[in-house]
Design an enzyme around this catalytic site. Structure first.
Site, PDB file in Angstrom:
ATOM      1  N   ASP A  46       1.998   5.437  -5.225  1.00 25.68           N
ATOM      2  CA  ASP A  46       0.912   6.418  -5.387  1.00 25.68           C
ATOM      3  C   ASP A  46       0.347   6.795  -4.018  1.00 25.68           C
ATOM      4  O   ASP A  46      -0.307   5.986  -3.365  1.00 25.68           O
ATOM      5  CB  ASP A  46      -0.202   5.827  -6.254  1.00 25.68           C
ATOM      6  CG  ASP A  46      -1.297   6.844  -6.513  1.00 25.68           C
ATOM      7  OD1 ASP A  46      -1.159   7.611  -7.480  1.00 25.68           O
ATOM      8  OD2 ASP A  46      -2.282   6.884  -5.739  1.00 25.68           O
ATOM      9  N   TYR A  51      -4.337  11.069   2.223  1.00 25.66           N
ATOM     10  CA  TYR A  51      -4.122   9.721   2.779  1.00 25.66           C
ATOM     11  C   TYR A  51      -3.383   9.785   4.126  1.00 25.66           C
ATOM     12  O   TYR A  51      -3.376   8.804   4.862  1.00 25.66           O
ATOM     13  CB  TYR A  51      -3.315   8.821   1.832  1.00 25.66           C
ATOM     14  CG  TYR A  51      -3.918   8.573   0.462  1.00 25.66           C
ATOM     15  CD1 TYR A  51      -5.217   8.961   0.153  1.00 25.66           C
ATOM     16  CD2 TYR A  51      -3.179   7.938  -0.529  1.00 25.66           C
ATOM     17  CE1 TYR A  51      -5.750   8.754  -1.105  1.00 25.66           C
ATOM     18  CE2 TYR A  51      -3.713   7.712  -1.792  1.00 25.66           C
ATOM     19  CZ  TYR A  51      -4.995   8.133  -2.073  1.00 25.66           C
ATOM     20  OH  TYR A  51      -5.516   7.922  -3.324  1.00 25.66           O
ATOM     21  N   LYS A  76      -1.034  13.933  -4.502  1.00 27.14           N
ATOM     22  CA  LYS A  76      -2.217  14.627  -5.029  1.00 27.14           C
ATOM     23  C   LYS A  76      -2.614  15.786  -4.124  1.00 27.14           C
ATOM     24  O   LYS A  76      -2.520  15.676  -2.895  1.00 27.14           O
ATOM     25  CB  LYS A  76      -3.399  13.650  -5.151  1.00 27.14           C
ATOM     26  CG  LYS A  76      -3.032  12.308  -5.771  1.00 27.14           C
ATOM     27  CD  LYS A  76      -4.227  11.404  -5.999  1.00 27.14           C
ATOM     28  CE  LYS A  76      -3.771   9.998  -6.363  1.00 27.14           C
ATOM     29  NZ  LYS A  76      -3.439   9.144  -5.214  1.00 27.14           N
ATOM     30  N   HIS A 109      -6.571  16.179  -7.187  1.00 23.37           N
ATOM     31  CA  HIS A 109      -7.216  14.913  -6.779  1.00 23.37           C
ATOM     32  C   HIS A 109      -8.646  14.771  -7.338  1.00 23.37           C
ATOM     33  O   HIS A 109      -9.030  13.705  -7.794  1.00 23.37           O
ATOM     34  CB  HIS A 109      -7.226  14.841  -5.247  1.00 23.37           C
ATOM     35  CG  HIS A 109      -7.260  13.458  -4.691  1.00 23.37           C
ATOM     36  ND1 HIS A 109      -6.612  13.101  -3.535  1.00 23.37           N
ATOM     37  CD2 HIS A 109      -7.861  12.330  -5.118  1.00 23.37           C
ATOM     38  CE1 HIS A 109      -6.809  11.816  -3.287  1.00 23.37           C
ATOM     39  NE2 HIS A 109      -7.576  11.329  -4.228  1.00 23.37           N
ATOM     40  N   LEU A 191      -8.628  -3.284  -8.591  1.00 23.90           N
ATOM     41  CA  LEU A 191      -9.195  -4.589  -8.227  1.00 23.90           C
ATOM     42  C   LEU A 191     -10.638  -4.425  -7.753  1.00 23.90           C
ATOM     43  O   LEU A 191     -11.187  -5.324  -7.110  1.00 23.90           O
ATOM     44  CB  LEU A 191      -8.356  -5.233  -7.113  1.00 23.90           C
ATOM     45  CG  LEU A 191      -6.872  -5.451  -7.432  1.00 23.90           C
ATOM     46  CD1 LEU A 191      -6.120  -5.927  -6.192  1.00 23.90           C
ATOM     47  CD2 LEU A 191      -6.713  -6.455  -8.572  1.00 23.90           C
ATOM     48  N   LYS A 232      -3.462  -1.795  -4.406  1.00 26.87           N
ATOM     49  CA  LYS A 232      -3.030  -1.629  -3.003  1.00 26.87           C
ATOM     50  C   LYS A 232      -3.168  -2.971  -2.287  1.00 26.87           C
ATOM     51  O   LYS A 232      -4.166  -3.673  -2.447  1.00 26.87           O
ATOM     52  CB  LYS A 232      -3.937  -0.587  -2.334  1.00 26.87           C
ATOM     53  CG  LYS A 232      -3.762  -0.457  -0.817  1.00 26.87           C
ATOM     54  CD  LYS A 232      -4.769  -1.267  -0.036  1.00 26.87           C
ATOM     55  CE  LYS A 232      -4.554  -1.192   1.457  1.00 26.87           C
ATOM     56  NZ  LYS A 232      -5.424  -2.154   2.183  1.00 26.87           N
TER      57      LYS A 232
HETATM   58  N1  LIG Z   1      -7.446   9.268  -7.205  1.00 27.96           N
HETATM   59  C1  LIG Z   1      -8.404   8.783  -6.440  1.00 27.96           C
HETATM   60  O1  LIG Z   1      -9.434   9.421  -6.196  1.00 27.96           O
HETATM   61  C2  LIG Z   1      -8.238   7.405  -5.859  1.00 27.96           C
HETATM   62  C3  LIG Z   1      -9.315   6.764  -5.235  1.00 27.96           C
HETATM   63  C4  LIG Z   1      -9.123   5.481  -4.731  1.00 27.96           C
HETATM   64  C5  LIG Z   1      -7.881   4.862  -4.844  1.00 27.96           C
HETATM   65  N2  LIG Z   1      -6.838   5.530  -5.445  1.00 27.96           N
HETATM   66  C6  LIG Z   1      -5.488   4.908  -5.573  1.00 27.96           C
HETATM   67  O2  LIG Z   1      -5.625   3.601  -6.128  1.00 27.96           O
HETATM   68  C7  LIG Z   1      -5.014   2.658  -5.247  1.00 27.96           C
HETATM   69  C8  LIG Z   1      -5.708   1.308  -5.359  1.00 27.96           C
HETATM   70  O3  LIG Z   1      -7.096   1.426  -5.131  1.00 27.96           O
HETATM   71  P1  LIG Z   1      -7.831   0.874  -3.817  1.00 27.96           P
HETATM   72  O4  LIG Z   1      -6.870   0.882  -2.704  1.00 27.96           O
HETATM   73  O5  LIG Z   1      -9.083   1.657  -3.675  1.00 27.96           O
HETATM   74  O6  LIG Z   1      -8.309  -0.574  -4.196  1.00 27.96           O
HETATM   75  P2  LIG Z   1      -7.769  -1.857  -4.982  1.00 27.96           P
HETATM   76  O7  LIG Z   1      -6.310  -1.771  -5.214  1.00 27.96           O
HETATM   77  O8  LIG Z   1      -8.685  -2.066  -6.124  1.00 27.96           O
HETATM   78  O9  LIG Z   1      -8.083  -2.996  -3.921  1.00 27.96           O
HETATM   79  C9  LIG Z   1      -7.472  -3.024  -2.662  1.00 27.96           C
HETATM   80  C10 LIG Z   1      -8.180  -4.114  -1.850  1.00 27.96           C
HETATM   81  O10 LIG Z   1      -7.969  -5.382  -2.491  1.00 27.96           O
HETATM   82  C11 LIG Z   1      -7.324  -6.257  -1.590  1.00 27.96           C
HETATM   83  N3  LIG Z   1      -6.341  -7.015  -2.378  1.00 27.96           N
HETATM   84  C12 LIG Z   1      -5.184  -6.564  -2.900  1.00 27.96           C
HETATM   85  N4  LIG Z   1      -4.530  -7.540  -3.553  1.00 27.96           N
HETATM   86  C13 LIG Z   1      -5.313  -8.645  -3.445  1.00 27.96           C
HETATM   87  C14 LIG Z   1      -5.157  -9.967  -3.893  1.00 27.96           C
HETATM   88  N5  LIG Z   1      -4.079 -10.348  -4.573  1.00 27.96           N
HETATM   89  N6  LIG Z   1      -6.148 -10.859  -3.623  1.00 27.96           N
HETATM   90  C15 LIG Z   1      -7.249 -10.467  -2.918  1.00 27.96           C
HETATM   91  N7  LIG Z   1      -7.433  -9.228  -2.451  1.00 27.96           N
HETATM   92  C16 LIG Z   1      -6.472  -8.307  -2.714  1.00 27.96           C
HETATM   93  C17 LIG Z   1      -6.664  -5.390  -0.542  1.00 27.96           C
HETATM   94  O11 LIG Z   1      -6.594  -6.077   0.694  1.00 27.96           O
HETATM   95  P3  LIG Z   1      -5.288  -6.087   1.657  1.00 27.96           P
HETATM   96  O12 LIG Z   1      -4.713  -4.716   1.691  1.00 27.96           O
HETATM   97  O13 LIG Z   1      -5.875  -6.515   2.957  1.00 27.96           O
HETATM   98  O14 LIG Z   1      -4.355  -7.121   1.083  1.00 27.96           O
HETATM   99  C18 LIG Z   1      -7.641  -4.235  -0.447  1.00 27.96           C
HETATM  100  O15 LIG Z   1      -8.737  -4.573   0.372  1.00 27.96           O
HETATM  101  C19 LIG Z   1      -5.161   3.331  -3.880  1.00 27.96           C
HETATM  102  O16 LIG Z   1      -4.354   2.729  -2.894  1.00 27.96           O
HETATM  103  C20 LIG Z   1      -4.795   4.742  -4.223  1.00 27.96           C
HETATM  104  O17 LIG Z   1      -3.387   4.873  -4.354  1.00 27.96           O
HETATM  105  C21 LIG Z   1      -7.002   6.791  -5.947  1.00 27.96           C
END
Ligand SMILES: NC(=O)c1ccc[n+]([C@@H]2O[C@H](COP(=O)([O-])OP(=O)(O)OC[C@H]3O[C@@H](n4cnc5c(N)ncnc54)[C@H](OP(=O)(O)O)[C@@H]3O)[C@@H](O)[C@H]2O)c1
Length: 277
Positions: A46, A51, A76, A109, A191, A232
């Site tokens: 994704d 990004y 997006k 988006h 997460l 992520k």
């Molecule tokens: N459509 C939208 O508007 C929108 C908005 C936000 C996000 N997104 C998408 O959703 C994806 C995921 O969301 P996100 O990146 O915001 O946050 P997330 O996946 O909820 O959390 C990522 C965070 O959690 C940490 N993490 C990951 N696995 C872990 C584990 N096993 N134990 C402890 N910590 C862990 C990562 O650290 P490290 O990387 O340091 O391991 C990072 O700091 C994005 O990458 C993007 O593709 C879309």
């Protein structure tokens, strides 16, 4: 190797339920971490134009040696590119960055309520879909009124809505609306961006009971609810461990206990689609 279950769209295509998100991953490390994710078994990446790492995703895909059709790629359209012609132009730029001929899924988006270009934008998506350049078309951060607007104007419903969704922000109402329209729900920041949920005592107890990590419990909860989920991580062990959530089965009682952590609006962490432009 474990593989992700697939979730069917109403248009006949399907998406791997567990994917890998790359928001906030610098482009120069994207090829490496996406390569690690593909090696761990993820077959769904994704990304988004904003990004700045679409070219890293494309490079990782080519370097992996995997067949193009075995990896599902989402990107997006950013908020500056709403409008019919602007969408066509932005899509070309995305495809050039990715180095692909066909995209699996393209999302608007954000709805950007301050603009009134959602329908024109969606018409360009429909045209690109008709031309076969995008297999499936969807949206992100759309509210019920935004989804209704697209349907009323074009008769074409997005296959998916990617929304903020994690245990503290469960989005029950929007999920029910999606289900009533055969729209798949996809969880972003699953997460909670690595925040409070990972140390929540309810989740910690369930993790201990299964010999799993809190992140695995949260990902397994999304999977059990039938949500598409895109955690992520740039940490090699977490990339692998998060994918292994596919092997974790939660009981109905555990799923209900995690769902009960919902804090409603105060659980929101990211941009609010009502105001974000
Ligand atoms: N459509 C939208 O508007 C929108 C908005 C936000 C996000 N997104 C998408 O959703 C994806 C995921 O969301 P996100 O990146 O915001 O946050 P997330 O996946 O909820 O959390 C990522 C965070 O959690 C940490 N993490 C990951 N696995 C872990 C584990 N096993 N134990 C402890 N910590 C862990 C990562 O650290 P490290 O990387 O340091 O391991 C990072 O700091 C994005 O990458 C993007 O593709 C879309």
């Amino acid at each position: 190797m474990t593989t992700s279950p697939m979730i069917a769209f109403y248009d006949g295509h399907q998406i791997p339920q567990l994917g890998y998100g790359v928001w906030q991953v610098e482009n120069d490390v994207t090829e490496d971490v996406v390569g690690q994710a593909l090696a761990a078994g993820y077959r769904h990446i994704d990304t988004a134009h904003i990004y700045g790492n679409e070219s890293g995703v494309g490079a990782a895909l080519r370097a992996s040696g995997l067949d193009r059709d075995d990896v599902f790629i989402t990107s997006k359209l950013w908020n500056d590119d709403h409008g019919y012609d602007a969408t066509l132009k932005a899509f070309d730029a995305t495809m050039e960055n990715l180095g692909l001929d066909v995209l699996d899924l393209f999302l608007i988006h954000f709805p950007v309520p301050s603009k009134t270009l959602r329908v024109e934008t969606w018409k360009a998506f429909i045209e690109l879909h008709k031309q076969g350049r995008i297999r499936s078309i969807g949206v992100s951060n759309f509210r019920v009124e935004d989804l209704e607007e697209l349907e009323a104007a074009t008769g074409i419903i997005p296959v998916i809505n990617q929304i903020e969704l994690h245990p503290y922000f469960g989005q029950q109402q929007l999920r029910e609306y999606h289900a009533s329209k055969a729209i798949v729900t996809e969880s972003w920041s699953p997460l909670g961006q690595g925040g409070g949920e990972l140390t929540d005592p309810v989740i910690a107890d369930i993790a201990t009971a299964h010999g799993a990590t809190p992140a695995q419990v949260i990902i397994a909860w999304h999977l059990a609810l039938g949500l598409v989920v895109i955690p992520k991580s740039e940490t090699p062990e977490r990339i692998v461990a998060n994918f292994e959530s596919l092997d974790l089965r939660l009981s109905a009682t555990e799923i209900a206990a995690i769902s009960a952590l919902d804090k409603g609006e105060s659980g929101r962490q990211g941009a609010n689609p009502n105001t974000f432009s």
